[in-house]
Scaffold this motif. Structure first.
Motif, short mmCIF file in Angstrom:
data_model
loop_
_atom_site.label_atom_id
_atom_site.label_comp_id
_atom_site.label_asym_id
_atom_site.label_seq_id
_atom_site.Cartn_x
_atom_site.Cartn_y
_atom_site.Cartn_z
N LEU A 1 -14.01 3.24 11.51
CA LEU A 1 -13.17 2.05 11.41
C LEU A 1 -13.71 1.00 10.43
CD1 LEU A 1 -12.12 1.50 15.13
CD2 LEU A 1 -10.76 2.47 13.28
N LYS A 2 -14.99 1.06 10.08
CA LYS A 2 -15.57 0.04 9.20
C LYS A 2 -14.86 -0.03 7.86
CE LYS A 2 -19.21 3.02 7.26
NZ LYS A 2 -20.67 3.24 7.16
N PHE A 3 -14.27 1.08 7.43
CA PHE A 3 -13.57 1.11 6.15
C PHE A 3 -12.27 0.32 6.16
CE2 PHE A 3 -16.12 5.01 6.28
CZ PHE A 3 -16.83 4.89 5.10
N GLU A 4 -11.84 -0.10 7.35
CA GLU A 4 -10.57 -0.82 7.46
C GLU A 4 -10.71 -2.31 7.22
OE1 GLU A 4 -7.50 0.95 8.06
OE2 GLU A 4 -9.02 2.40 7.41
N SER A 5 -11.95 -2.81 7.10
CA SER A 5 -12.17 -4.24 6.91
C SER A 5 -11.67 -4.70 5.54
CB SER A 5 -13.67 -4.58 7.03
OG SER A 5 -14.08 -4.52 8.37
N GLY A 6 -10.83 -5.72 5.54
CA GLY A 6 -10.32 -6.27 4.29
C GLY A 6 -8.87 -6.68 4.43
N VAL A 7 -8.24 -7.00 3.30
CA VAL A 7 -6.85 -7.44 3.29
C VAL A 7 -5.93 -6.23 3.12
CG1 VAL A 7 -5.11 -8.79 2.05
CG2 VAL A 7 -7.41 -9.72 2.39
N HIS A 8 -4.97 -6.10 4.02
CA HIS A 8 -3.96 -5.05 3.97
C HIS A 8 -2.64 -5.68 3.54
CE1 HIS A 8 -6.19 -1.89 6.49
NE2 HIS A 8 -7.02 -2.93 6.41
N ARG A 9 -2.09 -5.22 2.44
CA ARG A 9 -0.86 -5.81 1.88
C ARG A 9 0.32 -4.88 2.13
NH1 ARG A 9 -0.24 -6.69 -4.57
NH2 ARG A 9 -0.20 -4.42 -4.43
N VAL A 10 1.46 -5.47 2.50
CA VAL A 10 2.67 -4.68 2.73
C VAL A 10 3.77 -5.14 1.78
CG1 VAL A 10 3.45 -6.21 4.60
CG2 VAL A 10 4.36 -3.88 4.43
N SER B 1 -11.83 -10.98 2.16
CA SER B 1 -10.79 -11.54 1.30
C SER B 1 -10.36 -10.54 0.23
CB SER B 1 -11.31 -12.82 0.62
OG SER B 1 -12.37 -12.52 -0.26
N VAL B 2 -11.02 -9.40 0.17
CA VAL B 2 -10.72 -8.39 -0.85
C VAL B 2 -9.54 -7.53 -0.42
CG1 VAL B 2 -11.61 -6.38 -2.10
CG2 VAL B 2 -13.11 -8.33 -1.63
N LYS B 3 -8.55 -7.40 -1.31
CA LYS B 3 -7.39 -6.55 -1.02
C LYS B 3 -7.84 -5.10 -1.10
CE LYS B 3 -4.51 -5.59 -4.25
NZ LYS B 3 -3.54 -5.73 -5.34
N ILE B 4 -7.74 -4.38 0.01
CA ILE B 4 -8.22 -3.00 0.02
C ILE B 4 -7.09 -1.98 0.00
CG2 ILE B 4 -10.38 -3.63 1.19
CD1 ILE B 4 -9.09 -2.26 3.73
N ARG B 5 -5.91 -2.36 0.53
CA ARG B 5 -4.87 -1.34 0.68
C ARG B 5 -3.48 -1.95 0.60
NH1 ARG B 5 -6.17 1.74 5.82
NH2 ARG B 5 -7.98 2.37 4.59
N THR B 6 -2.56 -1.18 0.00
CA THR B 6 -1.16 -1.60 -0.08
C THR B 6 -0.26 -0.56 0.56
OG1 THR B 6 -1.47 -2.90 -2.11
CG2 THR B 6 0.76 -2.14 -1.63
N TYR B 7 0.65 -1.02 1.41
CA TYR B 7 1.62 -0.17 2.08
C TYR B 7 2.98 -0.46 1.44
CZ TYR B 7 -2.15 -0.09 5.57
OH TYR B 7 -3.36 0.03 6.21
N ASN B 8 3.43 0.44 0.57
CA ASN B 8 4.67 0.25 -0.18
C ASN B 8 5.79 1.05 0.48
OD1 ASN B 8 6.79 0.60 -2.18
ND2 ASN B 8 5.35 -0.31 -3.64
N TYR B 9 6.66 0.35 1.22
CA TYR B 9 7.71 1.02 1.98
C TYR B 9 8.81 1.61 1.10
CZ TYR B 9 5.98 -0.02 6.65
OH TYR B 9 5.24 -0.04 7.81
N PRO B 10 9.28 0.90 0.06
CA PRO B 10 10.33 1.50 -0.77
C PRO B 10 9.92 2.84 -1.39
CG PRO B 10 10.17 -0.85 -1.21
CD PRO B 10 9.01 -0.50 -0.34
N ARG C 1 4.64 4.98 0.10
CA ARG C 1 3.29 5.25 -0.39
C ARG C 1 2.29 4.24 0.19
NH1 ARG C 1 3.25 3.69 -6.24
NH2 ARG C 1 2.79 1.64 -5.37
N VAL C 2 1.10 4.75 0.51
CA VAL C 2 -0.01 3.87 0.88
C VAL C 2 -1.14 4.12 -0.12
CG1 VAL C 2 -0.86 5.54 2.59
CG2 VAL C 2 -1.64 3.18 2.69
N THR C 3 -1.68 3.05 -0.69
CA THR C 3 -2.71 3.16 -1.72
C THR C 3 -3.95 2.38 -1.32
OG1 THR C 3 -1.04 3.36 -3.48
CG2 THR C 3 -3.27 2.72 -4.15
N ASP C 4 -5.10 3.04 -1.38
CA ASP C 4 -6.37 2.35 -1.16
C ASP C 4 -6.96 2.02 -2.51
OD1 ASP C 4 -9.33 1.96 -0.57
OD2 ASP C 4 -8.49 2.16 1.44
N HIS C 5 -7.12 0.72 -2.78
CA HIS C 5 -7.52 0.25 -4.11
C HIS C 5 -9.00 0.46 -4.41
CE1 HIS C 5 -3.50 -1.39 -4.39
NE2 HIS C 5 -3.70 -2.04 -3.24
N ARG C 6 -9.81 0.67 -3.40
CA ARG C 6 -11.25 0.86 -3.63
C ARG C 6 -11.54 2.21 -4.26
NH1 ARG C 6 -12.54 -0.36 2.53
NH2 ARG C 6 -10.62 0.89 2.60
#
Length: 363
Positions: free
Chosen positions: A188-197, A316-325, A328-333
């Motif tokens: 679960l430690k990898f989940e720390s950060g900003v999750h954007r939808v 405060s670092v954006k780590i992941r984006t959940y793009n519903y349209p 796709r889910v993208t991990d930016h790291r």
């Protein structure tokens, strides 16, 4: 300067090795199997490093001898042998020093403790809404559901420590205590950060895609015997619960707010009807936050070249984006995208975590 710095680091590890050597033969350590196994694992790792350090020192001694021959010996043949030997030693030392940062990072006692012991701990998971108002609160609820389904797949248990409802739906904040046989924090430690939808909110009449964000913080659970907090350093406030629980919680001041005065860290808990139980849960979170705070300070002070994906603890670092349209889910790291957002939101997140583990291991 490089050699002097290396020697200082190795000397610290060597002292640690001798301290552990003395500790593991003490009766009170031997009788505590968990403590003994932890120290024994660290002892074996440090023993390997101390042996390498001894070889390194022998190379330095040999270099001094070669330099002495080149400076003082009048025999041309001896000088030629010393010259060749010196070049070989310098190459060996150079190769060793190039690898030293990674070697010392991966084997320092503090990092060993954090990267190995922490990975096997249970975890405190905190979800908070960020930008996006009500949509962010809804996304907190969606991510909470995603994690709960993941916990079930992993065979882990969870308890809600604190929850604050959103204005209309969802949650502004929710804190969970997650426990399992092993690897809870390590995953679960990898989940720390900003999750954007990115998606069209239910309240959006024009069909426009909105962007919202939430913050996830994952902390290793620290037990009372590992970190003693002086009660004199804590300010305790009680108040009436605003959550569920019927008339009882609303009529009594069962909710607890703790403030750790030295660090100004504040924790609330109102999920239990008993003030005593809420206090215990709040203390559990407080210990984890203080531990994580100290851990982050150490990482910043070290300024190590090789940085872990989670080493900075920067939420405060954006780590992941959940793009519903686009589904796709993208991990930016690690620049990894998975084109199965529905499955991901149903708890199938282990594939992404495995990619993150592999990336951290290869750094």
């Amino acid at each position: 300067m490089k050699k002097i710095s290396l020697i200082k680091k190795f000397e610290i590890l060597k002292r640690e090795f001798h301290e552990i050597s003395n500790s593991i033969i003490q009766p009170h350590i031997v009788s505590n199997q968990k403590k003994y196994k932890t120290l024994l694992k660290k002892y074996r790792k440090l023993e390997e490093i101390v042996n390498i350090y001894e070889k390194y020192k022998k190379k330095l001694t040999a270099l001094q001898e070669a330099n002495s021959i080149l400076k003082n010996d009048s025999d041309p043949e001896m000088k030629e042998i010393a010259y060749l030997e010196k070049n070989k030693i310098l190459k060996d030392l150079s190769d060793f020093e190039k690898k030293s940062d990674d070697l010392l990072f991966s084997t320092s006692p503090t990092t060993e403790k954090e990267n190995l012991e922490d990975d096997h701990r249970n975890a405190i998971v905190e979800l908070r809404s960020g930008t996006g108002g009500n949509e962010a609160c809804l996304f907190v609820e969606d991510i909470l559901r995603m994690y709960i389904m993941y916990f079930k797949q992993a065979g882990w248990k969870y308890k809600i420590i604190h929850a604050q409802k959103g204005g209309i739906q969802g949650y502004k904040e929710i804190i969970l205590d997650v426990s399992g046989k092993e690897g809870v924090y390590g995953n679960l430690k990898f989940e720390s950060g900003v999750h954007r939808v990115q998606r069209i909110p239910k309240t959006e009449s024009q069909g426009r895609v909105h962007t919202s964000a939430i913050t996830v913080a994952v902390l290793p659970e620290i037990k009372d015997i590992e970190m003693k907090i002086h009660l004199s350093d804590i300010k305790k406030d009680t108040f009436r619960s605003s959550g569920s629980g019927g008339q009882h919680v609303n009529k009594t001041e069962s909710a607890v707010r703790l403030t750790h005065l030295p660090t100004k860290i504040t924790v609330e808990c109102q999920e239990e009807r008993s003030q005593h139980k809420n206090f215990e849960k709040a203390m559990n979170v407080l210990r984890s936050r203080i531990y994580q705070n100290e851990k982050e300070k150490r990482f910043k002070e070290r300024s190590i070249k090789r940085k872990s994906l989670v080493s900075t603890g920067d939420r405060s670092v954006k780590i992941r984006t959940y793009n519903y349209p686009k589904g796709r889910v993208t991990d930016h790291r690690i620049h990894k995208s998975i084109y199965n957002l529905v499955g991901f939101m149903n708890g199938n997140i282990q594939e992404m975590i495995n990619f993150l583990k592999l990336s951290e291991k290869n750094q």
